[in-house]
Design a protein around this motif. Sequence first.
Motif, PDB file in Angstrom:
ATOM      1  N   LEU A  53      -4.828   1.592   6.339  1.00  0.00           N
ATOM      2  CA  LEU A  53      -5.321   2.952   6.124  1.00  0.00           C
ATOM      3  C   LEU A  53      -4.465   3.714   5.104  1.00  0.00           C
ATOM      4  O   LEU A  53      -4.505   4.927   5.022  1.00  0.00           O
ATOM      5  N   GLY A  54      -3.724   3.025   4.355  1.00  0.00           N
ATOM      6  CA  GLY A  54      -2.921   3.654   3.308  1.00  0.00           C
ATOM      7  C   GLY A  54      -1.921   2.659   2.764  1.00  0.00           C
ATOM      8  O   GLY A  54      -1.714   1.577   3.300  1.00  0.00           O
ATOM      9  N   GLY A  55      -1.341   2.979   1.679  1.00  0.00           N
ATOM     10  CA  GLY A  55      -0.306   2.129   1.123  1.00  0.00           C
ATOM     11  C   GLY A  55      -0.837   1.116   0.137  1.00  0.00           C
ATOM     12  O   GLY A  55      -2.027   1.063  -0.194  1.00  0.00           O
ATOM     13  N   ASP A  56       0.072   0.313  -0.346  1.00  0.00           N
ATOM     14  CA  ASP A  56      -0.227  -0.661  -1.404  1.00  0.00           C
ATOM     15  C   ASP A  56      -1.156  -1.780  -0.954  1.00  0.00           C
ATOM     16  O   ASP A  56      -1.997  -2.239  -1.725  1.00  0.00           O
ATOM     17  N   ILE A  57      -1.007  -2.245   0.253  1.00  0.00           N
ATOM     18  CA  ILE A  57      -1.826  -3.381   0.709  1.00  0.00           C
ATOM     19  C   ILE A  57      -3.302  -2.987   0.740  1.00  0.00           C
ATOM     20  O   ILE A  57      -4.169  -3.770   0.382  1.00  0.00           O
ATOM     21  N   ALA A  58      -3.583  -1.753   1.152  1.00  0.00           N
ATOM     22  CA  ALA A  58      -4.978  -1.285   1.165  1.00  0.00           C
ATOM     23  C   ALA A  58      -5.551  -1.287  -0.246  1.00  0.00           C
ATOM     24  O   ALA A  58      -6.742  -1.592  -0.438  1.00  0.00           O
ATOM     25  N   LYS A  59      -4.726  -0.976  -1.236  1.00  0.00           N
ATOM     26  CA  LYS A  59      -5.180  -0.969  -2.635  1.00  0.00           C
ATOM     27  C   LYS A  59      -5.333  -2.389  -3.170  1.00  0.00           C
ATOM     28  O   LYS A  59      -6.230  -2.662  -3.960  1.00  0.00           O
ATOM     29  N   GLN A  60      -4.454  -3.286  -2.711  1.00  0.00           N
ATOM     30  CA  GLN A  60      -4.498  -4.669  -3.177  1.00  0.00           C
ATOM     31  C   GLN A  60      -5.631  -5.462  -2.527  1.00  0.00           C
ATOM     32  O   GLN A  60      -6.107  -6.438  -3.101  1.00  0.00           O
ATOM     33  N   MET A  61      -6.044  -5.052  -1.330  1.00  0.00           N
ATOM     34  CA  MET A  61      -7.100  -5.756  -0.597  1.00  0.00           C
ATOM     35  C   MET A  61      -8.178  -4.759  -0.181  1.00  0.00           C
ATOM     36  O   MET A  61      -8.389  -4.491   0.997  1.00  0.00           O
ATOM     37  N   PRO A  62      -8.912  -4.209  -1.132  1.00  0.00           N
ATOM     38  CA  PRO A  62      -9.865  -3.142  -0.807  1.00  0.00           C
ATOM     39  C   PRO A  62     -11.004  -3.572   0.120  1.00  0.00           C
ATOM     40  O   PRO A  62     -11.440  -2.797   0.969  1.00  0.00           O
ATOM     41  N   VAL A  63     -11.461  -4.797   0.012  1.00  0.00           N
ATOM     42  CA  VAL A  63     -12.567  -5.261   0.864  1.00  0.00           C
ATOM     43  C   VAL A  63     -12.105  -5.340   2.322  1.00  0.00           C
ATOM     44  O   VAL A  63     -12.790  -4.865   3.237  1.00  0.00           O
ATOM     45  N   VAL A  64     -10.935  -5.926   2.533  1.00  0.00           N
ATOM     46  CA  VAL A  64     -10.388  -6.061   3.878  1.00  0.00           C
ATOM     47  C   VAL A  64     -10.055  -4.678   4.439  1.00  0.00           C
ATOM     48  O   VAL A  64     -10.324  -4.386   5.606  1.00  0.00           O
ATOM     49  N   ALA A  65      -9.479  -3.823   3.606  1.00  0.00           N
ATOM     50  CA  ALA A  65      -9.131  -2.467   4.047  1.00  0.00           C
ATOM     51  C   ALA A  65     -10.379  -1.692   4.437  1.00  0.00           C
ATOM     52  O   ALA A  65     -10.381  -0.970   5.446  1.00  0.00           O
ATOM     53  N   LYS A  66     -11.460  -1.852   3.666  1.00  0.00           N
ATOM     54  CA  LYS A  66     -12.713  -1.151   3.973  1.00  0.00           C
ATOM     55  C   LYS A  66     -13.304  -1.670   5.288  1.00  0.00           C
ATOM     56  O   LYS A  66     -13.810  -0.903   6.103  1.00  0.00           O
ATOM     57  N   ARG A  67     -13.213  -2.980   5.491  1.00  0.00           N
ATOM     58  CA  ARG A  67     -13.711  -3.578   6.728  1.00  0.00           C
ATOM     59  C   ARG A  67     -12.903  -3.058   7.935  1.00  0.00           C
ATOM     60  O   ARG A  67     -13.462  -2.721   8.973  1.00  0.00           O
ATOM     61  N   PHE A  68     -11.587  -2.976   7.784  1.00  0.00           N
ATOM     62  CA  PHE A  68     -10.762  -2.436   8.870  1.00  0.00           C
ATOM     63  C   PHE A  68     -11.119  -0.980   9.142  1.00  0.00           C
ATOM     64  O   PHE A  68     -11.235  -0.562  10.297  1.00  0.00           O
TER      65      PHE A  68
END
Length: 186
Positions: free
Chosen positions: A163-178
Motif C-alpha cells: 500500500l505504499g513504497g517502492d515495491i508497490a511501484k515496482q510491482m503495480p499489478v500485484v500491488a493493485k491485486r492486494f
Amino acid sequence: VLPLLQELSKPSIRPRHWDAVEVICGAEGLLRVDDAEFKLQDLMQQPLVDHFEEIEEVTIGADKQLDLEVKITEIRERWVSECLVFAEYKSRVGVHVMQGVPLLVEELEEAQMNLQTFLTSRHVLPFKKDTQELLQKLSDTSEALELWMKVQLQWSSLEVVFLGGDIAKQMPVVAKRFQKMDKDFI
C-alpha cells in the motif's frame, strides 16, 4: 463412629458417595439421606465401624473430587467471561486488530495443561466428560486465536509492502491485486 459421622457430614459428600457407602455396608437402598424420613438411627444401624477404612477412602475421594470440581468451575467461569480486545489499526478507520493475544494464548495453554492434569486423576470421573469438553473448547479457541494472529501479522506485513513504497511501484499489478483484496476483505 463419631469420626466417621464427621467425615460423612462434610459438604463434599454427594449422593454418589452415599451410594458407595451403601455398597460398602451392603445396605443398597437403605441409606436414603435425601429422604425427609431419614434418621441418624438408620445410619447407626449399618456396620460403619467394620468398614471404617473403606468409608474413609470414599470421604477422602469426595474431598478430592470437590477440589477438582471447584478448580474446573473456576477455569470454566474464567473463560466464559473473557472478552477479546480490538484496537484501530494505524490510522485506517474501521480497521481493527486484535491485541493482547500472546498473553491470552499463554493463559489458555496453562488452563489446558491444568485440565489435562485433572484428567489424569482417578477422582475426575464424575466430571470427566465435562472436563474433556471444556478442554476441547479451550484448545479450539487457542488454535483459532493463533491462526487469527498469523493472518493478522501476515496481512499487516503485506499491507506495509503493497500500500505504499517502492515495491508497490515496482510491482503495480500485484500491488493493485492486494489493494483490491484488502478493500474487499475490510
